[in-house]
Design a protein around this motif. Structure first.
Motif, PDB file in Angstrom:
ATOM      1  N   ALA A 364     -13.619   1.610  10.506  1.00 51.36           N
ATOM      2  CA  ALA A 364     -14.296   1.375   9.231  1.00 51.36           C
ATOM      3  C   ALA A 364     -14.746  -0.084   9.129  1.00 51.36           C
ATOM      4  CB  ALA A 364     -13.370   1.724   8.082  1.00 51.36           C
ATOM      5  N   ALA A 365     -15.908  -0.300   8.436  1.00 55.66           N
ATOM      6  CA  ALA A 365     -16.419  -1.662   8.218  1.00 55.66           C
ATOM      7  C   ALA A 365     -15.781  -2.298   6.994  1.00 55.66           C
ATOM      8  CB  ALA A 365     -17.945  -1.621   8.053  1.00 55.66           C
ATOM      9  N   ASP A 366     -15.225  -1.486   6.086  1.00 55.49           N
ATOM     10  CA  ASP A 366     -14.562  -2.002   4.896  1.00 55.49           C
ATOM     11  C   ASP A 366     -13.082  -2.238   5.192  1.00 55.49           C
ATOM     12  OD1 ASP A 366     -16.915  -1.759   3.485  1.00 55.49           O
ATOM     13  OD2 ASP A 366     -16.461   0.328   2.900  1.00 55.49           O
ATOM     14  N   ILE A 367     -12.499  -3.062   4.318  1.00 56.15           N
ATOM     15  CA  ILE A 367     -11.063  -3.310   4.462  1.00 56.15           C
ATOM     16  C   ILE A 367     -10.302  -2.068   3.958  1.00 56.15           C
ATOM     17  CG2 ILE A 367      -9.114  -4.713   3.688  1.00 56.15           C
ATOM     18  CD1 ILE A 367     -11.039  -7.034   3.351  1.00 56.15           C
ATOM     19  N   VAL A 368      -9.383  -1.545   4.764  1.00 57.78           N
ATOM     20  CA  VAL A 368      -8.528  -0.404   4.422  1.00 57.78           C
ATOM     21  C   VAL A 368      -7.076  -0.842   4.582  1.00 57.78           C
ATOM     22  CG1 VAL A 368      -7.892   1.972   4.928  1.00 57.78           C
ATOM     23  CG2 VAL A 368     -10.287   1.232   5.183  1.00 57.78           C
ATOM     24  N   ALA A 369      -6.316  -0.712   3.531  1.00 60.11           N
ATOM     25  CA  ALA A 369      -4.899  -1.117   3.587  1.00 60.11           C
ATOM     26  C   ALA A 369      -4.042  -0.048   2.933  1.00 60.11           C
ATOM     27  CB  ALA A 369      -4.696  -2.453   2.887  1.00 60.11           C
ATOM     28  N   LYS A 370      -2.866   0.147   3.502  1.00 58.63           N
ATOM     29  CA  LYS A 370      -1.873   1.071   2.925  1.00 58.63           C
ATOM     30  C   LYS A 370      -0.701   0.231   2.444  1.00 58.63           C
ATOM     31  CE  LYS A 370       0.820   5.213   3.949  1.00 58.63           C
ATOM     32  NZ  LYS A 370       1.252   6.164   5.009  1.00 58.63           N
ATOM     33  N   LEU A 371      -0.396   0.323   1.149  1.00 60.66           N
ATOM     34  CA  LEU A 371       0.587  -0.545   0.515  1.00 60.66           C
ATOM     35  C   LEU A 371       1.706   0.287  -0.105  1.00 60.66           C
ATOM     36  CD1 LEU A 371      -2.065  -2.635  -1.475  1.00 60.66           C
ATOM     37  CD2 LEU A 371      -1.308  -3.042   0.867  1.00 60.66           C
ATOM     38  N   HIS A 372       2.880  -0.329  -0.275  1.00 68.49           N
ATOM     39  CA  HIS A 372       3.972   0.323  -1.010  1.00 68.49           C
ATOM     40  C   HIS A 372       4.858  -0.735  -1.647  1.00 68.49           C
ATOM     41  CE1 HIS A 372       6.556  -0.648   2.478  1.00 68.49           C
ATOM     42  NE2 HIS A 372       7.582  -0.458   1.623  1.00 68.49           N
ATOM     43  N   VAL A 373       5.637  -0.323  -2.640  1.00 67.29           N
ATOM     44  CA  VAL A 373       6.594  -1.199  -3.299  1.00 67.29           C
ATOM     45  C   VAL A 373       7.983  -0.872  -2.764  1.00 67.29           C
ATOM     46  CG1 VAL A 373       7.638  -1.821  -5.509  1.00 67.29           C
ATOM     47  CG2 VAL A 373       5.188  -1.400  -5.364  1.00 67.29           C
ATOM     48  N   ASP A 374       8.712  -1.908  -2.319  1.00 63.31           N
ATOM     49  CA  ASP A 374      10.051  -1.667  -1.773  1.00 63.31           C
ATOM     50  C   ASP A 374      11.079  -1.538  -2.898  1.00 63.31           C
ATOM     51  OD1 ASP A 374      10.599  -4.207  -2.672  1.00 63.31           O
ATOM     52  OD2 ASP A 374      10.480  -5.152  -0.692  1.00 63.31           O
ATOM     53  N   THR A 375      12.361  -1.406  -2.525  1.00 66.44           N
ATOM     54  CA  THR A 375      13.422  -1.190  -3.510  1.00 66.44           C
ATOM     55  C   THR A 375      13.637  -2.397  -4.414  1.00 66.44           C
ATOM     56  OG1 THR A 375      15.041  -1.898  -1.841  1.00 66.44           O
ATOM     57  CG2 THR A 375      14.639   0.482  -2.057  1.00 66.44           C
ATOM     58  N   ASP A 376      13.171  -3.561  -3.965  1.00 61.38           N
ATOM     59  CA  ASP A 376      13.289  -4.776  -4.790  1.00 61.38           C
ATOM     60  C   ASP A 376      12.075  -4.977  -5.682  1.00 61.38           C
ATOM     61  OD1 ASP A 376      15.762  -5.408  -3.673  1.00 61.38           O
ATOM     62  OD2 ASP A 376      14.818  -6.399  -1.960  1.00 61.38           O
ATOM     63  N   GLY A 377      11.126  -4.049  -5.665  1.00 65.93           N
ATOM     64  CA  GLY A 377       9.939  -4.175  -6.489  1.00 65.93           C
ATOM     65  C   GLY A 377       8.859  -5.054  -5.889  1.00 65.93           C
ATOM     66  N   LEU A 378       8.986  -5.412  -4.606  1.00 66.52           N
ATOM     67  CA  LEU A 378       8.004  -6.268  -3.941  1.00 66.52           C
ATOM     68  C   LEU A 378       7.014  -5.431  -3.164  1.00 66.52           C
ATOM     69  CD1 LEU A 378      10.452  -9.028  -2.594  1.00 66.52           C
ATOM     70  CD2 LEU A 378       9.102  -9.051  -4.712  1.00 66.52           C
ATOM     71  N   MET A 379       5.773  -5.897  -3.137  1.00 64.00           N
ATOM     72  CA  MET A 379       4.733  -5.173  -2.411  1.00 64.00           C
ATOM     73  C   MET A 379       4.851  -5.441  -0.924  1.00 64.00           C
ATOM     74  SD  MET A 379       0.587  -5.425  -2.760  1.00 64.00           S
ATOM     75  CE  MET A 379       0.512  -6.877  -1.708  1.00 64.00           C
ATOM     76  N   GLN A 380       4.663  -4.379  -0.149  1.00 62.51           N
ATOM     77  CA  GLN A 380       4.661  -4.476   1.299  1.00 62.51           C
ATOM     78  C   GLN A 380       3.397  -3.804   1.837  1.00 62.51           C
ATOM     79  OE1 GLN A 380       6.930  -6.220   2.878  1.00 62.51           O
ATOM     80  NE2 GLN A 380       8.289  -6.516   1.101  1.00 62.51           N
ATOM     81  N   ILE A 381       2.926  -4.295   2.965  1.00 61.10           N
ATOM     82  CA  ILE A 381       1.738  -3.735   3.592  1.00 61.10           C
ATOM     83  C   ILE A 381       2.171  -2.932   4.806  1.00 61.10           C
ATOM     84  CG2 ILE A 381      -0.433  -4.246   4.779  1.00 61.10           C
ATOM     85  CD1 ILE A 381      -0.701  -6.708   3.052  1.00 61.10           C
ATOM     86  N   ASP A 382       1.871  -1.631   4.789  1.00 58.47           N
ATOM     87  CA  ASP A 382       2.212  -0.753   5.916  1.00 58.47           C
ATOM     88  C   ASP A 382       1.116  -0.784   6.974  1.00 58.47           C
ATOM     89  OD1 ASP A 382       4.589   0.096   4.671  1.00 58.47           O
ATOM     90  OD2 ASP A 382       3.499   1.588   3.507  1.00 58.47           O
ATOM     91  N   TYR A 383      -0.098  -0.882   6.520  1.00 58.68           N
ATOM     92  CA  TYR A 383      -1.214  -0.869   7.477  1.00 58.68           C
ATOM     93  C   TYR A 383      -2.407  -1.614   6.855  1.00 58.68           C
ATOM     94  CZ  TYR A 383      -5.208   0.786  10.159  1.00 58.68           C
ATOM     95  OH  TYR A 383      -6.346   0.842  10.921  1.00 58.68           O
ATOM     96  N   ILE A 384      -3.104  -2.359   7.699  1.00 54.48           N
ATOM     97  CA  ILE A 384      -4.371  -2.983   7.320  1.00 54.48           C
ATOM     98  C   ILE A 384      -5.269  -2.946   8.544  1.00 54.48           C
ATOM     99  CG2 ILE A 384      -3.704  -5.361   7.873  1.00 54.48           C
ATOM    100  CD1 ILE A 384      -5.212  -6.160   5.237  1.00 54.48           C
ATOM    101  N   ASN A 385      -6.515  -2.560   8.362  1.00 54.67           N
ATOM    102  CA  ASN A 385      -7.382  -2.307   9.520  1.00 54.67           C
ATOM    103  C   ASN A 385      -8.017  -3.603  10.050  1.00 54.67           C
ATOM    104  OD1 ASN A 385      -9.168  -2.796   7.468  1.00 54.67           O
ATOM    105  ND2 ASN A 385     -10.605  -1.168   8.063  1.00 54.67           N
TER     106      ASN A 385
END
Length: 434
Positions: A364-385
């Protein structure tokens, strides 16, 4: 004083046993001697003169007659008094005489009945209690002073109906032995279960004269049996209603019991399954010999877990996860199977979708990211293209190590930031694809 009196009474029958036969013998011998002298004197002379019989024949005959009479008289006297001695000796063995009359050699020894661990009750024909042993007193709580003269109704708990007692009474009054269990009530009100045998005592003419009831308190055994039965019923209920398929097999692998879930899993009825073994459910790509080998392996291992594919009755393949335990009883082996066909199908579809997503995202030419919030309420990035590096100028590893980097790169205008925050995960929606 009491002990010396008891010793005196206890020794009297033994002394009479020794002295009385000697007195009788002396008396009979004296009478016999007098008759012998009479028969050997005037009587013998008279018989010899009248009958012209030699005197020695008369003397020998007279002697034989008196010897015979003496022997018979002594035997009858000794037997008569021996019965009296036996009766006297028995009367000293127990303080509570048995109500059953008869010759001494036919009586039940009261001492033995008193010492037995089983409760013994003797009643008359009308049911009145005439004798009880100490075991009955301990079991029922009623002393003999209270029980004797009463009826067994003092033990009635009310848990047996009239039909029960009518059948009992009709049985024993007909001279037959009755055996059964009943719940009685102790003197303190506590219930107990007893196993009882009632035996009629029949007289010489065949009439019932007494009843002898022998009982044993089996309350503990009944409670243990009840607990065991309740445990069995609970296990049976779990077996019957379990979602997982449960199979019991013998050493050759033949199914000896299955629960309803096995029929749902395989499509075969219980009767059909009890004529089968694992090799009969092998899929087309499995060899029956290989399935039999797997069964032998788990028996040697003791327990084993794994995956097993079996053939449904309609021909489709059913995927299962299993857990086996050998010899839960000697020669009985347990297998628990769970149908994972749908789950495995979904996992395969998810893996395929994940691969397709990555393939599309990577190109993909656009930015694609898969994000989640951990048990501490902090954002984490699982995947970014890779487009993120191309557009933002940072290697993808920087975003993985510093999830906040992506937020700092948003445009500074507040309205843009609010739009961007809508794409971030929250505790309510912990996973986002941005």
């Amino acid at each position: 004083m009491a002990s010396s009196q008891a010793s005196h009474h206890a020794s009297t029958p033994g002394q009479h046993r020794r002295l009385l036969p000697i007195g009788l013998t002396a008396l009979v011998c004296a009478v016999t001697g007098a008759l012998w002298m009479l028969g050997s004197g005037p009587v013998a002379d008279a018989v010899t003169q009248i009958a012209s019989i030699p005197r020695w024949v008369v003397q020998v005959g007279t002697g034989m007659v008196f010897v015979t009479v003496t022997t018979v008289a002594l035997q009858a006297a000794v037997r008569r008094h021996a019965d009296r001695w036996d009766a006297a000796a028995m009367s000293t063995d127990t303080t509570t005489p048995l109500p059953i009359a008869g010759r001494s050699r036919d009586r039940l020894p009261a001492a033995a009945l008193s010492a037995t661990a089983s409760a013994v009750v003797i009643t008359g024909i009308d049911g009145t209690i005439e004798w009880v042993n100490p075991a009955f007193e301990a079991m029922s709580g009623y002393p003999s002073s209270v029980a004797v003269g009463a009826t067994p109704g003092i033990l009635n708990s009310g848990l047996q109906d009239e039909a029960f007692f009518r059948d009992l009474w009709e049985t024993i009054i007909a001279g037959k032995v009755w055996r059964g269990q009943l719940v009685n009530r102790r003197s303190d009100g506590e219930l107990y279960t007893e196993s009882q045998t009632i035996t009629p005592v029949v007289g010489e003419r065949g009439e019932v004269k007494h009843f002898v009831a022998i009982s044993e308190d089996i309350s503990e055994r009944v409670r243990a049996e009840h607990a065991l039965e309740m445990s069995r019923l609970r296990l049976q209920s779990l077996f019957e209603h379990a979602i997982d398929a449960i199979v019991l097999a013998d050493d050759e692998g033949h199914y000896i019991e299955v629960n309803p879930a096995v029929s749902e899993l395989t499509g075969y009825t219980r009767d059909e399954l009890l004529r089968m073994q694992p090799a009969d459910l092998a899929t087309p790509d499995q060899q029956p010999a290989d399935v039999a080998t797997q069964f032998d392996d788990f028996m040697r291992a003791g327990s084993k877990s794994g995956a097993f594919a079996l053939r449904h009755k309609d021909g489709r393949v059913v995927e299962t996860e299993y857990r086996t335990v050998s010899n839960i009883q000697p020669g009985v082996h347990l297998s628990v199977l769970r149908d994972v066909t749908t789950r495995n199908r979904m996992l395969r579809a998810l893996a395929l979708a994940e691969n397709e997503f990555r393939e599309l995202a990577e190109k993909a030419a656009d930015i694609v990211a898969k994000l989640h919030v951990d048990t501490d309420g902090l954002m984490q990035i699982d995947y970014i293209n890779p487009a993120a590096s191309t557009i933002l100028g940072y290697p993808r590893e920087h975003f993985y190590h510093d999830p906040d980097l992506l937020l700092t790169l948003f445009h500074g205008r507040s309205e843009d930031l609010e739009d961007a925050l809508d794409l971030l995960p929250t505790p309510a929606e912990p996973t986002r694809l941005a």
